[in-house]
Design a protein around this motif. Structure first.
Motif, PDB file in Angstrom:
ATOM      1  N   SER A  96       0.872  -1.169   0.000  1.00 63.16           N
ATOM      2  CA  SER A  96       0.000   0.000   0.000  1.00 63.16           C
ATOM      3  C   SER A  96       0.908   1.218   0.000  1.00 63.16           C
ATOM      4  O   SER A  96       2.095   1.122   0.324  1.00 63.16           O
ATOM      5  CB  SER A  96      -0.882   0.009   1.248  1.00 63.16           C
ATOM      6  OG  SER A  96      -0.091   0.350   2.361  1.00 63.16           O
ATOM      7  N   ARG A 135       0.839   3.515   2.050  1.00 56.23           N
ATOM      8  CA  ARG A 135       1.259   3.762   3.447  1.00 56.23           C
ATOM      9  C   ARG A 135       2.542   2.971   3.758  1.00 56.23           C
ATOM     10  O   ARG A 135       3.462   3.496   4.372  1.00 56.23           O
ATOM     11  CB  ARG A 135       0.168   3.349   4.447  1.00 56.23           C
ATOM     12  CG  ARG A 135      -1.046   4.225   4.394  1.00 56.23           C
ATOM     13  CD  ARG A 135      -0.901   5.459   5.304  1.00 56.23           C
ATOM     14  NE  ARG A 135      -1.715   6.514   4.732  1.00 56.23           N
ATOM     15  CZ  ARG A 135      -1.418   7.805   4.701  1.00 56.23           C
ATOM     16  NH1 ARG A 135      -0.305   8.238   5.231  1.00 56.23           N
ATOM     17  NH2 ARG A 135      -2.219   8.681   4.143  1.00 56.23           N
ATOM     18  N   ASP A 136       2.575   1.704   3.323  1.00 54.83           N
ATOM     19  CA  ASP A 136       3.785   0.882   3.559  1.00 54.83           C
ATOM     20  C   ASP A 136       4.975   1.507   2.833  1.00 54.83           C
ATOM     21  O   ASP A 136       6.076   1.596   3.362  1.00 54.83           O
ATOM     22  CB  ASP A 136       3.628  -0.549   2.996  1.00 54.83           C
ATOM     23  CG  ASP A 136       2.585  -1.332   3.756  1.00 54.83           C
ATOM     24  OD1 ASP A 136       2.288  -0.946   4.897  1.00 54.83           O
ATOM     25  OD2 ASP A 136       2.069  -2.313   3.185  1.00 54.83           O
ATOM     26  N   HIS A 175       6.380   4.518   4.597  1.00 52.42           N
ATOM     27  CA  HIS A 175       7.151   4.189   5.793  1.00 52.42           C
ATOM     28  C   HIS A 175       8.663   4.183   5.482  1.00 52.42           C
ATOM     29  O   HIS A 175       9.470   4.629   6.286  1.00 52.42           O
ATOM     30  CB  HIS A 175       6.693   2.823   6.315  1.00 52.42           C
ATOM     31  CG  HIS A 175       7.365   2.446   7.587  1.00 52.42           C
ATOM     32  ND1 HIS A 175       7.104   3.089   8.771  1.00 52.42           N
ATOM     33  CD2 HIS A 175       8.320   1.522   7.849  1.00 52.42           C
ATOM     34  CE1 HIS A 175       7.860   2.573   9.710  1.00 52.42           C
ATOM     35  NE2 HIS A 175       8.618   1.615   9.181  1.00 52.42           N
ATOM     36  N   CYS A 220       9.116   8.048   2.366  1.00 50.81           N
ATOM     37  CA  CYS A 220       8.624   9.421   2.540  1.00 50.81           C
ATOM     38  C   CYS A 220       9.748  10.288   3.121  1.00 50.81           C
ATOM     39  O   CYS A 220      10.488   9.861   4.007  1.00 50.81           O
ATOM     40  CB  CYS A 220       7.425   9.412   3.488  1.00 50.81           C
ATOM     41  SG  CYS A 220       6.686  11.040   3.657  1.00 50.81           S
ATOM     42  N   ASN A 268       2.530  13.362   2.451  1.00 51.03           N
ATOM     43  CA  ASN A 268       2.776  12.380   3.519  1.00 51.03           C
ATOM     44  C   ASN A 268       3.036  10.967   2.995  1.00 51.03           C
ATOM     45  O   ASN A 268       3.084  10.016   3.772  1.00 51.03           O
ATOM     46  CB  ASN A 268       1.649  12.381   4.559  1.00 51.03           C
ATOM     47  CG  ASN A 268       1.510  13.766   5.173  1.00 51.03           C
ATOM     48  OD1 ASN A 268       2.500  14.346   5.616  1.00 51.03           O
ATOM     49  ND2 ASN A 268       0.307  14.308   5.151  1.00 51.03           N
ATOM     50  N   ILE A 269       3.176  10.834   1.681  1.00 53.35           N
ATOM     51  CA  ILE A 269       3.603   9.558   1.095  1.00 53.35           C
ATOM     52  C   ILE A 269       4.959   9.800   0.428  1.00 53.35           C
ATOM     53  O   ILE A 269       5.938   9.130   0.716  1.00 53.35           O
ATOM     54  CB  ILE A 269       2.543   9.020   0.119  1.00 53.35           C
ATOM     55  CG1 ILE A 269       1.322   8.596   0.940  1.00 53.35           C
ATOM     56  CG2 ILE A 269       3.104   7.847  -0.701  1.00 53.35           C
ATOM     57  CD1 ILE A 269       0.103   8.310   0.183  1.00 53.35           C
TER      58      ILE A 269
END
Ligand code: NCD
Length: 291
Positions: A224, A226-227, A230, A233, A256-257
């Motif tokens: 994803s 989001r992963d 982590h 970013c 934020n990515i």
């Protein structure tokens, strides 16, 4: 007559001339050098910055722009893009600026026209004007002294025309490039690569973050966003000991990515400066190709 399809279409001397002219345009009121020139823009893919930047550049130089509304054009009725280009060319524009999802679209059209074609991005292949404006922004920050400077290009490099064009151009300027991405976003390359951004941050002068090009993925190749964020970013924490680093991104930024909100507000982040520079650089490029 000259087209600009990829960065190698320009020699270093030509690029230097373009950068010098762009600097003048930033510092002084630009001349109406494109007065009585008509330039057509045809964007088959979405764009915020590149399209408006070209159109503003044309107007600042006193030229006229005709934007072909692709959804209402005859391409939507089944006309081939080469026929569309040949017909537009028959109206004698002074240049055609094109963006297309297929790599090679600009090159293909250049065979059907008698005016310069400027590539505003073709698939994952090339985005020469973006690379030139990135070079301008980097040179500007380092006062021209960029040989040996270390840059990390971070993100979906394999599918990025911005990465491709920058890799060619920045290598020609003697910069030291490291590609930072998860393995599925890395192209075949002889450049240094890593998936560990933290391990290389200390040595970097410049970070160039890129958006995940999901429109070019046949299937989702990562867990994803989001992963992904982590590990890739650009956060305030990541650059806390790097007061002299600069951060670039061609836009659109996935907040934020790709880059954290806080970093986007930081003075080390040059994203909006890139946009301002883009207009001046595109003015200089059009003058070089058209006049
Ligand atoms: C880029 C593009 O379209 O290639 N944006 C731009 O032109 N400023 C990058 C992107 O879409 O991620």
């Amino acid at each position: 007559m000259k087209h600009l399809i990829k960065t190698t279409d320009l020699t270093k001397d030509e690029i230097e001339y373009i950068l010098k002219t762009a600097r003048n345009h930033l510092e002084k009121t630009p001349p109406h050098s494109l007065k009585e020139k008509t330039i057509v823009t045809i964007f088959f893919e979405n764009s915020t910055r590149t399209l408006s930047s070209f159109e503003i550049a044309i107007k600042r130089l006193g030229g006229s722009v005709v934007r072909l509304d692709v959804a209402k054009s005859s391409t939507a009725k089944g006309e081939s893009i080469s026929d569309t280009a040949a017909n537009l060319n028959a109206m004698k524009p002074d240049a055609i600026i094109i963006r297309h999802k297929n790599a090679g679209a600009g090159e293909h059209l250049s065979k059907y026209v008698t005016c310069p074609i400027i590539n505003g991005g073709d698939g994952a292949h090339a985005h020469p004007t973006q690379a030139i404006l990135d070079l301008f922004t980097i040179k500007n920050h380092f006062k021209g002294n960029i040989e040996g400077k270390k840059i990390a290009i971070i993100g979906d490099i394999k599918n990025s025309r911005v990465a491709n064009s920058n890799i060619e151009l920045l290598t020609r300027y003697g910069m030291n490039i490291t590609l930072v991405a998860p393995p599925h976003f890395l192209p075949q390359t002889s450049l240094k690569t890593t998936s560990d951004l933290k391990s290389v941050i200390d040595e970097m002068d410049i970070l160039m973050s890129l958006r995940t090009q999901s429109e070019r993925h046949n299937s989702q190749v990562y867990g994803s966003l989001r992963d992904y964020a982590h590990n890739f970013c650009i956060t305030k924490e990541l650059i806390k000991n790097k007061q002299d680093i600069i951060i670039l991104h061609p836009g659109p930024v996935h907040r934020n990515i790709d880059i954290e909100d806080e970093v986007l507000k930081d003075k080390r982040c040059k994203v909006l400066e890139q946009v301002t520079n883009g207009v001046a650089v595109r003015m200089a490029i059009m003058e070089h190709l058209i006049l």
